[in-house]
Design an enzyme around this catalytic site. Structure first.
Site, short mmCIF file in Angstrom:
data_model
loop_
_atom_site.label_atom_id
_atom_site.label_comp_id
_atom_site.label_asym_id
_atom_site.label_seq_id
_atom_site.Cartn_x
_atom_site.Cartn_y
_atom_site.Cartn_z
N PRO A 232 2.33 16.32 13.96
CG PRO A 232 4.46 17.31 13.85
CD PRO A 232 3.62 16.21 13.26
CB CYS A 233 0.41 21.47 16.72
SG CYS A 233 -1.01 20.65 17.47
N PRO A 234 1.76 22.61 13.91
CG PRO A 234 1.98 24.61 12.65
CD PRO A 234 2.79 23.55 13.38
CB ILE A 235 2.08 19.64 10.07
CG1 ILE A 235 3.41 20.44 10.10
CG2 ILE A 235 1.93 18.94 8.72
CD1 ILE A 235 3.51 21.57 9.08
#
Ligand SMILES: [Zn+2]
Lengths: 270, 130
Positions: B64-67
């Site tokens: 997922p964002c922001p990973i």
């Protein structure tokens, strides 16, 4: 050293920053810092450094947690009242971040032990509450060229300054000698607003993090003064004092001094 | 090879052979330099990867964002300036955000391929090792 997935997640909000990234994070994880005092300044400072992932944090304090500390010393809690401050600090910091190795030193700093203590660390943070310790730490850092992150608080005011020996002024350049005993109100009588300690200790942590990562401009050669009642910051430029007794051109202080402890009520430490 | 590099050869041919010999020697030197502490040579694929012959690919489907963006950043940091990295991103938020953030960081998006359900984004490193 590759960051683990949980580290990427934990530090993601700072890894995202353009000047930090994996490189900056690895510097933090490899850094070794010594916090003098697990009190009003040391608490927010040590917590933010632990949260940011500073690899090793030594913490020096000889006191036990008292109920009246909790109004500002946010490292401690009601359940640790009566325990040693450094142990209480270690529990809290490890609970926050297991990446951090916390080294507790339940000792009183003296001219005898300070050099041996600071030699294993990259830098020193002064969160002490009394002049004897403050001068002892300043002199020891100047003599061994250790970066020193100074913070001080009294009533509704605070000050922050970063000391890089040989590059900028030290604490004695500004205040050559401690005030005579009795001329300054004791810590117990003076009082302090907890949030003021939070502002100053947090600014010290911010300076330390910038120093470790090598970004931004440090408070070297200038002191930041915070007026809590007016909610204002003031900066004063300070040149290195050529006549400074410890870092000047002809230093008169070449050995560490144990000044008389005239503010014995523990605010931060000692 | 060495005993053919005699005076009987034309000057040009001699130069070619010398050039080959120097290159060969350099290759051997590099190979020895890449030897690990127990005197083993690295696997051939690692060497070819190092010489940028194949495009690095980072599969961030399901991240997922922001990973996803953070992981891309961390990989780009370790690559040379101008190196190419292909990133596989989910549709929706990731494909909207990640390329934009990378561009803001000074990287170049040289292509976005719709792979039906996910995207393959080709990034040219605008930062990297310094
Ligand atoms: Zn000085």
């Amino acid at each position: 050293m590759q960051l683990r997935d949980d580290q990427i997640e934990r530090y993601s909000r700072q890894l995202i920053l353009p000047k930090v990234g994996g490189k900056g994070q690895r510097k933090l994880l490899a850094a070794k810092v010594l916090v003098i005092g697990a009190g009003g300044l040391g608490s927010p400072c040590a917590l933010y450094l632990a949260a940011a992932g500073v690899g090793r944090i030594g913490i020096v304090d000889s006191d036990r947690v008292e109920l009246n500390n909790l109004q500002r010393q946010i490292l401690h809690s009601t359940t640790t009242v009566g325990r040693s401050k450094v142990e209480s600090a270690r529990l809290r910091m490890n609970d926050l971040n297991g990446d951090v190795e916390v080294v507790p030193y339940e000792i009183r700093l003296t001219s005898e032990n300070i050099l041996n203590l600071i030699k294993d660390y990259d830098l020193v943070i002064d969160g002490s509450d009394n002049f004897p310790t403050r001068y002892l730490v300043n002199d020891a850092c100047v003599m061994t060229s250790k970066p020193l992150f100074h913070g001080g608080i009294l009533k509704f005011d605070g000050q922050v300054m970063t000391i890089l020996p040989a590059e900028g002024p030290c604490y004695r350049c500004l205040f050559p000698a401690p005030p005579p005993p009795g001329s300054v109100p004791s810590c117990q009588q003076a009082g302090i607003l907890g949030a003021v300690a939070g502002v100053i200790g947090t600014m010290q942590a911010n300076e330390v993090i910038k120093y470790i990562m090598g970004i931004g401009n440090l408070l070297v050669g200038r002191i930041m003064i915070f007026d809590a009642l007016n909610s204002s910051f003031r900066q004063v430029k300070i040149p290195r004092n050529a006549d400074c007794p410890v870092c000047g051109d002809r230093p008169t202080i070449t050995e560490l001094i144990d000044y008389e402890l005239f503010c014995s009520i523990a605010e931060g430490t000692q | 090879m060495y005993d053919r590099a005699t005076d009987k050869l034309a000057p040009g041919a001699r130069g070619d052979i010398l050039h080959y010999a120097v290159g060969f020697l350099q290759h051997i030197q590099e190979l020895y330099a890449s030897m690990d502490s127990s005197f083993n040579f690295p696997l051939q694929e690692k060497i070819t990867q190092k010489s940028e012959t194949r495009v690095n690919e980072l599969d961030l489907r399901g991240t997922p964002c922001p990973i996803n963006y953070v992981k891309t950043k961390l990989v780009l940091e370790e690559l040379e300036f101008g190196a190419i990295l292909a990133v596989l991103l989910d549709e929706g938020e990731p494909i909207v955000n990640v390329p934009r953030s990378l561009k803001e960081d000074g990287h170049e998006i040289s292509g976005i391929e719709d792979k039906q359900g996910f995207y393959r984004v080709v990034v040219k490193n605008g930062g990297g090792k310094k």
